[in-house]
Design a protein around this motif. Structure first.
Motif, mmCIF file in Angstrom:
data_model
loop_
_atom_site.group_PDB
_atom_site.id
_atom_site.type_symbol
_atom_site.label_atom_id
_atom_site.label_comp_id
_atom_site.label_asym_id
_atom_site.label_seq_id
_atom_site.Cartn_x
_atom_site.Cartn_y
_atom_site.Cartn_z
ATOM 1 N N HIS A 88 0.788 -1.351 0.024
ATOM 2 C CA HIS A 88 -0.016 0.115 0.009
ATOM 3 C C HIS A 88 0.857 1.114 0.012
ATOM 4 N N ASN A 89 1.323 1.681 0.976
ATOM 5 C CA ASN A 89 2.532 2.715 1.082
ATOM 6 C C ASN A 89 2.094 4.038 0.525
ATOM 7 N N LEU A 90 0.784 4.132 0.949
ATOM 8 C CA LEU A 90 0.093 5.628 0.702
ATOM 9 C C LEU A 90 0.460 7.016 1.346
ATOM 10 N N TYR A 91 0.993 6.833 2.267
ATOM 11 C CA TYR A 91 1.775 7.787 3.004
ATOM 12 C C TYR A 91 3.095 7.739 3.421
ATOM 13 N N VAL A 92 3.737 7.682 2.166
ATOM 14 C CA VAL A 92 5.261 7.663 2.495
ATOM 15 C C VAL A 92 5.913 8.985 1.481
ATOM 16 N N THR A 93 6.673 9.772 2.189
ATOM 17 C CA THR A 93 7.043 11.014 1.758
ATOM 18 C C THR A 93 8.278 10.691 0.316
ATOM 19 N N ARG A 94 8.309 11.627 -0.293
ATOM 20 C CA ARG A 94 9.528 11.634 -1.320
ATOM 21 C C ARG A 94 10.749 11.275 -0.897
ATOM 22 N N ALA A 95 11.130 12.177 0.427
ATOM 23 C CA ALA A 95 12.398 11.986 1.154
ATOM 24 C C ALA A 95 12.451 10.371 1.684
ATOM 25 N N GLU A 96 11.269 9.912 2.142
ATOM 26 C CA GLU A 96 11.424 8.605 2.464
ATOM 27 C C GLU A 96 11.681 7.425 1.329
ATOM 28 N N LEU A 97 10.743 7.904 0.192
ATOM 29 C CA LEU A 97 11.050 6.951 -1.185
ATOM 30 C C LEU A 97 12.641 7.079 -1.519
ATOM 31 N N ALA A 98 13.138 8.165 -1.298
ATOM 32 C CA ALA A 98 14.579 8.074 -1.596
ATOM 33 C C ALA A 98 15.591 7.100 -0.637
ATOM 34 N N ARG A 99 15.014 6.904 0.556
ATOM 35 C CA ARG A 99 15.800 6.076 1.252
ATOM 36 C C ARG A 99 15.432 4.490 1.262
ATOM 37 N N VAL A 100 14.508 4.252 0.407
ATOM 38 C CA VAL A 100 14.044 2.765 0.470
ATOM 39 C C VAL A 100 15.278 2.122 -0.271
ATOM 40 N N GLY A 101 15.780 1.196 0.098
ATOM 41 C CA GLY A 101 16.859 0.243 -0.517
ATOM 42 C C GLY A 101 16.261 -0.741 -1.618
ATOM 43 N N ARG A 102 17.382 -1.182 -2.476
ATOM 44 C CA ARG A 102 16.913 -2.003 -3.531
ATOM 45 C C ARG A 102 16.472 -3.486 -3.116
ATOM 46 N N GLU A 103 16.838 -3.808 -1.787
ATOM 47 C CA GLU A 103 16.393 -4.995 -1.102
ATOM 48 C C GLU A 103 14.902 -5.082 -1.066
ATOM 49 N N HIS A 104 14.126 -3.812 -0.889
ATOM 50 C CA HIS A 104 12.954 -3.868 -0.530
ATOM 51 C C HIS A 104 11.825 -3.689 -1.986
#
Length: 450
Positions: A238-254
């Motif tokens: 879902h991830n509806l409430y994830v900010t752009r700054a947080e998206l930039a920290r999502v690792g490739r393992e996820h």
């Protein structure tokens, strides 16, 4: 067993070839003449079966019953009330029907997340469908709070299961229903076992508010603060409430999972265009029939394909046009910019529900016709009206209504149904009729109790 066709999808192109299957897994893939002993499907198209990366197949029992609850928090206001009355036998019976629907839609592997994990796995296995089963873990709130230890043990038992088509994932429910202590336990268990972690994240404003109240940060920030994101291989849904700054920290393992149609009803569609721009790996799934009314992944692919231009409707250029101060050319430029920035060609879309979704589990590969992958295959009749004329069969697979064109299907090397009469052979079988009868009886008792 050797399966052959003049149109096997090898490296994205249908061509003459064959596939050797042994112990539920593809052992060899070859091109050209298959030899005299092959099961030859002529000029029918052979592809991987689809992979549905997030389901609750037992919730098929609530299809059509959500109604006015859509205006609130459906999970807490409706589902929890009903789920608190479920038994393990109910879950097994209902899961069978959801699994049958998945098979009829060309899905060979699902990622399911639900209560009574052992019964859930058995219900799915009763149909022959392959699954990564995540027994739901929650200890702060929710109908599973009292059984989290049994669910955790069920996870380990499933991980040790010798059946090639059943595997396990750790499945914490969400950031607001799992305690900090259990989150840390899950992260440790994920490190030790290597199991992926399948969870709902940032799916409601209530979940976001509770994370802010408990930790002063968002749901994603809370998992970072607890050290969870750096220790797990996450399948975040879902991830509806994830900010752009947080998206930039999502690792490739996820990997992020969007369930477009369910989200459209329960909240709003996840911003997959933002995920794409941030370089986040993502796939699409159906969620459950209670929130979707369908287990068809192609409906989700069509929605994602159309989503690339939806934003133009709310662009300032169109608002100006509506107000009488803008021009149509500016609107078209805004639409074209969105269209060009987000690839949704047939190959890209199918990749999401084949290779991308099929690579989420470290020990179970699916969604690809390659040695070592689970032998989940669909044979399509491209002479079917839904395929004709089959100049671009991949585009038809991604965007068409082709369930009726399934000629044959194999899951973990086992044939499901009867070739040439796939749908009828399932829905008219004694096994399915017995499963439906039990599910009807259990649903009637559940509704009467409620």
């Amino acid at each position: 067993m050797r399966i052959a066709s003049s149109k096997i999808l090898l490296e994205g192109t249908p061509e003459p070839g064959w596939i050797d299957v042994e112990n539920g897994v593809i052992r060899t893939v070859g091109r050209g003449d298959p030899g005299p002993d092959a099961r030859d499907f002529g000029d029918r198209l052979v592809t991987p079966a689809f992979v549905n990366a997030h389901t609750h197949v037992a919730l098929i029992a609530l299809r059509g019953r959500v109604g006015s609850a859509l205006s609130g928090n459906v999970v807490e206001d409706l589902f929890y009330r009903i789920e608190s009355q479920l038994t393990a036998a109910d879950v097994r019976a209902f899961a069978r029907i959801g699994a049958w629907e998945s098979l009829l839609a060309g899905v060979g592997l699902i990622w399911d997340h639900y209560f009574f994990g052992a019964a859930l796995a058995e219900g799915i296995a009763d149909t022959g469908l392959a699954a990564v089963v995540g027994p739901t873990l929650q200890d702060r709130s929710g109908p599973g709070a009292a059984q989290w230890e049994a669910q955790l043990q069920a996870t380990f038992d499933l991980a040790a299961d010798s059946r090639p088509h059943i595997s396990a994932a750790l499945a914490p429910h969400a950031t607001d229903t799992v305690s900090d202590e259990l989150w840390k336990r899950i992260a440790k268990e994920a490190e030790v076992s290597g199991l992926p972690v399948h969870l709902h994240l940032a799916q409601s404003p209530e979940e976001h508010a509770r994370a802010m109240e408990r930790h002063g940060v968002s749901p994603w920030g809370m998992l970072e603060q607890l050290g969870v994101t750096e220790r797990i291989r996450g399948v975040f849904v879902h991830n509806l409430y994830v900010t752009r700054a947080e998206l930039a920290r999502v690792g490739r393992e996820h990997t992020f999972v969007a369930c477009p149609y369910a989200q459209l009803q329960f909240g709003f569609p996840a911003p997959v265009d933002e995920w794409e721009r941030a370089g986040v790996a993502w796939t699409v799934a159906t969620d459950c029939a209670a929130s979707n009314d369908s287990m068809s992944l192609r409906k989700e692919l069509r929605f994602v394909a159309g989503q690339r231009t939806v934003g133009a409707r709310f662009d300032p250029a169109f608002e100006g046009f509506l107000a009488g101060s803008g021009d149509a050319a500016a609107v078209w430029r805004a639409r074209s910019a969105r269209y060009d920035a987000f690839p949704t060609d047939a190959s890209s879309l199918l990749h999401r529900v084949w290779e991308q979704a099929g690579s989420l589990h470290p020990t179970l590969r699916a969604g690809v016709l390659a040695p070592g992958a689970l032998a989940n295959l669909v044979v399509w009749d491209t002479d079917h009206p839904a395929f004709w004329p089959s100049h671009d069969p991949l585009s038809t697979l991604a965007m068409g209504d082709v369930d009726g064109a399934v000629h044959a299907m194999f899951v973990a090397g086992n044939e499901v149904g009867v070739a040439g009469a796939f749908t009828q052979s399932i829905v008219q079988s004694d096994v399915y009729c017995a499963h439906r009868k039990e599910a009807n009886e259990r649903l009637a008792r559940l509704m009467a109790a409620l």
